[in-house]
Design an enzyme around this catalytic site. Structure first.
Site, mmCIF file in Angstrom:
data_model
loop_
_atom_site.group_PDB
_atom_site.id
_atom_site.type_symbol
_atom_site.label_atom_id
_atom_site.label_comp_id
_atom_site.label_asym_id
_atom_site.label_seq_id
_atom_site.Cartn_x
_atom_site.Cartn_y
_atom_site.Cartn_z
ATOM 1 N N ALA A 8 0.932 -0.989 0.049
ATOM 2 C CA ALA A 8 0.115 0.393 -0.117
ATOM 3 C C ALA A 8 1.083 1.244 0.178
ATOM 4 C CB ALA A 8 -0.549 0.444 1.231
ATOM 5 N N HIS A 22 -1.381 -2.921 -4.008
ATOM 6 C CA HIS A 22 -1.867 -3.770 -4.296
ATOM 7 C C HIS A 22 -1.195 -5.500 -3.597
ATOM 8 C CE1 HIS A 22 1.713 -6.362 -6.665
ATOM 9 N NE2 HIS A 22 0.608 -6.944 -7.338
ATOM 10 N N HIS A 72 -4.521 -8.836 -12.204
ATOM 11 C CA HIS A 72 -3.608 -9.185 -13.578
ATOM 12 C C HIS A 72 -3.790 -10.591 -13.040
ATOM 13 C CE1 HIS A 72 -1.391 -6.792 -10.707
ATOM 14 N NE2 HIS A 72 -0.957 -7.937 -10.052
ATOM 15 N N GLY A 109 4.862 0.329 -9.322
ATOM 16 C CA GLY A 109 6.860 0.329 -10.321
ATOM 17 C C GLY A 109 7.200 -0.789 -8.795
ATOM 18 N N SER A 110 8.397 -0.823 -8.916
ATOM 19 C CA SER A 110 9.106 -1.756 -8.234
ATOM 20 C C SER A 110 9.360 -0.260 -6.908
ATOM 21 C CB SER A 110 10.848 -2.478 -8.665
ATOM 22 O OG SER A 110 11.257 -1.585 -8.966
ATOM 23 N N SER A 128 5.085 4.337 -10.912
ATOM 24 C CA SER A 128 4.357 3.417 -11.272
ATOM 25 C C SER A 128 3.801 4.571 -13.118
ATOM 26 C CB SER A 128 3.349 3.225 -10.447
ATOM 27 O OG SER A 128 3.487 2.734 -8.735
ATOM 28 N N HIS A 180 1.723 -5.671 -16.455
ATOM 29 C CA HIS A 180 1.716 -5.759 -15.423
ATOM 30 C C HIS A 180 2.569 -4.704 -13.930
ATOM 31 C CE1 HIS A 180 3.737 -8.654 -13.157
ATOM 32 N NE2 HIS A 180 2.810 -8.368 -12.121
#
Length: 502
Positions: A230, A260, A354, A404-405, A410, A429
Site C-alpha cells: 500500500a 497491490h 492481473h 513500479g518496484s 508507477s 502489469h
C-alpha cells in the site's frame, strides 16, 4: 526431447520490429500457433541470456526460460491467435508471468489452466486519488506511514481486523464487492470503477475446499508479503491532461494511494486443489502438454468448470480484500488529517486484476468469438467505447494501472483499439523481476539495501529486512524499461500513457 544448442534455438526466433519478436512453430513441440514477445534492448538481453543459460550442459531444474514458456503455451489445445509475452515477462509456474493466451470457447478441446492464472488469483492493483498534495504529506510522512501500518495488517501470516465469520465468508465469495457495499466498507461508486464491477457472477463457493476457506477466513483485509504494497504516491508527470482529468488527476504533486494485493492463502489453496484434479483429468482425457506445470482440463469438463467457479470465488475474495484495505486506508488518512475520507476526496480511480481467466468476446479472423482469456501477470486494457468499461472512461479507454518496484515510478495508462486487436486487450502489469527471491536473499546485503531506502527518504518503518532485499533495485526492473515500449513504440500498441506516479 531433443536438446539444441543456443545458435540453433535462435533460428526459431525472428525479430519483426525494433521491439517485438516472433517465436516460430517448431521452437517447442506441437505448437498450434506462433508466439510473440515485446521487449526493449535491456529486456531483450535478459530474455536471451536466460535462454542461453538454459542451453548450457547440466542446466536443469527450476522454471523454463520465459521464451520457452511462451512457446509451450502456444502448444496448448484450443489456443487462438498467438501466445503473447508482454514487456515485463519473466519465468513463472507453467505460464511465464506476463504471458497471456486466449482459448476458443466453441472448441471442445479448449482448456483452462491454473498455471495461466497463477496462485495469487486476482492479484491486482487499486488506485485512489486524494485532494492532498506533497506539501501536505511531507511534514507528516513518518506518522502517516505508521498510521497505515497500524490500520492494515501486513506480512506472512498476518490476520485481518475486518469482522467475519464462516457465513460472512460464504456470502463474500459469492457477492464480491456487493458484500463490501452491503457491510459499509466501500462507497457505491467504488464498484463502478472496478474491473467486472468487483464481482465475478460465475463464483460458486461450494466448489471451494474447506481448507481454502479456513486459510482465507482470517486473512481478509490483509496486505500479505512478497511484492504486495500500500503505497502513497505523488503525481510526477501528466502526459494526457484530458484522460487524467477524467480520472480526477488534475495537478502535479497530487497525492494518490496504490494498493497491490490479491486473494492471499485462499487463492493459493484454490489453485493447489485444482492442479491435483486436473492431473487426473489429463490422464482420463489424454491431454498432453510440453510441461507438467501446464496441468489443465477441458473448459467444459467437470474439472474445468469447477475450477472456473472456484477461481471466480477467489477473485471475489480478492476484490473484497482490496475493498477492505481501501476502507482501512481511508480511515488511516482521516485519522492523520483529522477529517473524513469524503472531505479528502479519496475516490477510487480504478481497480484492475492481473491474474485471472475470463470469458470475453474478441474478433478472431474477422469474426466475433467467445474466448477464455488467461491473463497471468497481465492487465486488461480495453479501448474507448468498450461496453465493459465505466461510463466515466468511455472516451478515454480503461485506466490501466502499472505498479513500479519500490523506489521507482508507477504508470497510469489507458487501453487502445490496436492493443485490443493485437494482444486481446492486454498489457503488462508491473516491473518484473531480475533476480529470484532466493537469489536476492543470498546475494543482497540488508545494510546496503537500507542505505538505498534511507537516501530515497523512505519512512523508517518501511525499511524491513525482508522487504529491503525483495525490493532492491538490482532485483527488480523499473517501470520505465517497459512502459516506454508499451506506450510509445508502434510495435507495442496495447496502451497509451496517461501519467506517471512516484
Amino acid at each position: 526431447m531433443v536438446v539444441r544448442d543456443y545458435n540453433t534455438e535462435l533460428t526459431y526466433i525472428e525479430r519483426i520490429s525494433t521491439n517485438s519478436f516472433r517465436i516460430k512453430k517448431g521452437f517447442q513441440p506441437n505448437m498450434n500457433v506462433e508466439g510473440i514477445f515485446y521487449a526493449n534492448s535491456r529486456l531483450e538481453k535478459l530474455m536471451f541470456d536466460e535462454l542461453r543459460n538454459s542451453c548450457r550442459p547440466g542446466m536443469t531444474g527450476g522454471f523454463l526460460p520465459g521464451v520457452k514458456q511462451i512457446a509451450n503455451v502456444a502448444a496448448l489445445p484450443g489456443i487462438v491467435g498467438r501466445s503473447v509475452g508482454l514487456p515485463d515477462i519473466h519465468s513463472g509456474y507453467g505460464f511465464a508471468i506476463g504471458n497471456m493466451a486466449a482459448f476458443d470457447m466453441s472448441d471442445p478441446t479448449s482448456i483452462v489452466s491454473p498455471g495461466g492464472v497463477g496462485f495469487d488469483i486476482n492479484c491486482g492493483v487499486r488506485l485512489l486519488r486524494t485532494n492532498l498534495f506533497e506539501k501536505d504529506v511531507k511534514p507528516v510522512q513518518e506518522q502517516l506511514a505508521q498510521s497505515l501500518f497500524d490500520h492494515i495488517p501486513v506480512g506472512v501470516g498476518s490476520k485481518g481486523i475486518i469482522p467475519m465469520n464462516a457465513h460472512d465468508l460464504e456470502e463474500a465469495l459469492e457477492m464480491g464487492m456487493d458484500w463490501s457495499l452491503r457491510e459499509g466498507y466501500v462507497w457505491a461508486e467504488d464498484k463502478e470503477h472496478c474491473e467486472e464491477y468487483g464481482r465475478m457472477l460465475t463464483a460458486d463457493p461450494s466448489k471451494v475446499s474447506m481448507r481454502a476457506k479456513k486459510r482465507g477466513l482470517p486473512q481478509l483485509g490483509t496486505l500479505g508479503a512478497g511484492n504486495h504494497y500500500a503505497e502513497i504516491q505523488v503525481v510526477e508527470e501528466i502526459y494526457d491532461k484530458y484522460a487524467a482529468s477524467k480520472m480526477g488527476i488534475e495537478e502535479l504533486g497530487q497525492i494518490c494511494v496504490m494498493i497491490h494485493s490479491g486473494s492471499r492463502g485462499f487463492g493459493h489453496q484454490v489453485a493447489t486443489d485444482a492442479l491435483v484434479e486436473m492431473e487426473k483429468a489429463m490422464k482420463r482425457d489424454k491431454i498432453e502438454t510440453n510441461d507438467r506445470q501446464l496441468a489443465c482440463a477441458r473448459i467444459n469438463s467437470v474439472e474445468g468448470q469447477n475450477y472456473l467457479k472456484a477461481m471466480s470465488a477467489a477473485a471475489n475474495f480478492a476484490w473484497v480484500n482490496r475493498s477492505s484495505m481501501t476502507f482501512l486506508t481511508r480511515q488511516a488518512f482521516a485519522k492523520q488529517f483529522n477529517t473524513t475520507p469524503d472531505d479528502l476526496d479519496m475516490h477510487v480511480i480504478y481497480d484492475v486484476s492481473h491474474n485471472v481467466a475470463k470469458i470475453e468476446e474478441h474478433i478472431v479472423d474477422g469474426r466475433p468469438k467467445q474466448l477464455l482469456v488467461h491473463r497471468k501477470g497481465s492487465t486488461r486494457a480495453f479501448p474507448p467505447h468498450h461496453p465493459l468499461i465505466p461510463v466515466d472512461y468511455q472516451l478515454t479507454g480503461q485506466p490501466v494501472l502499472v505498479g513500479g518496484s519500490m523506489g521507482t515510478c508507477s504508470f497510469v495508462l489507458t487501453g487502445t483499439e490496436k492493443g485490443m486487436a493485437e494482444t486481446f486487450g492486454s498489457t503488462c502489469h508491473g516491473a518484473g523481476r531480475s533476480l529470484s527471491r532466493a537469489k536476492s536473499r543470498r546475494n543482497l546485503d540488508y545494510r546496503t539495501s537500507c542505505g538505498i531506502w534511507r537516501r530515497r527518504e523512505f519512512p523508517s518503518g518501511w525499511r524491513r529486512r525482508s522487504w529491503s532485499r525483495r525490493k532492491h533495485p538490482i532485483r527488480t526492473r523499473t517501470c520505465v524499461m517497459w512502459c516506454r515500449p508499451v506506450t510509445t513504440w508502434a510495435s507495442v500498441p496495447s496502451a497509451s500513457s496517461c501519467g506517471r506516479l512516484r
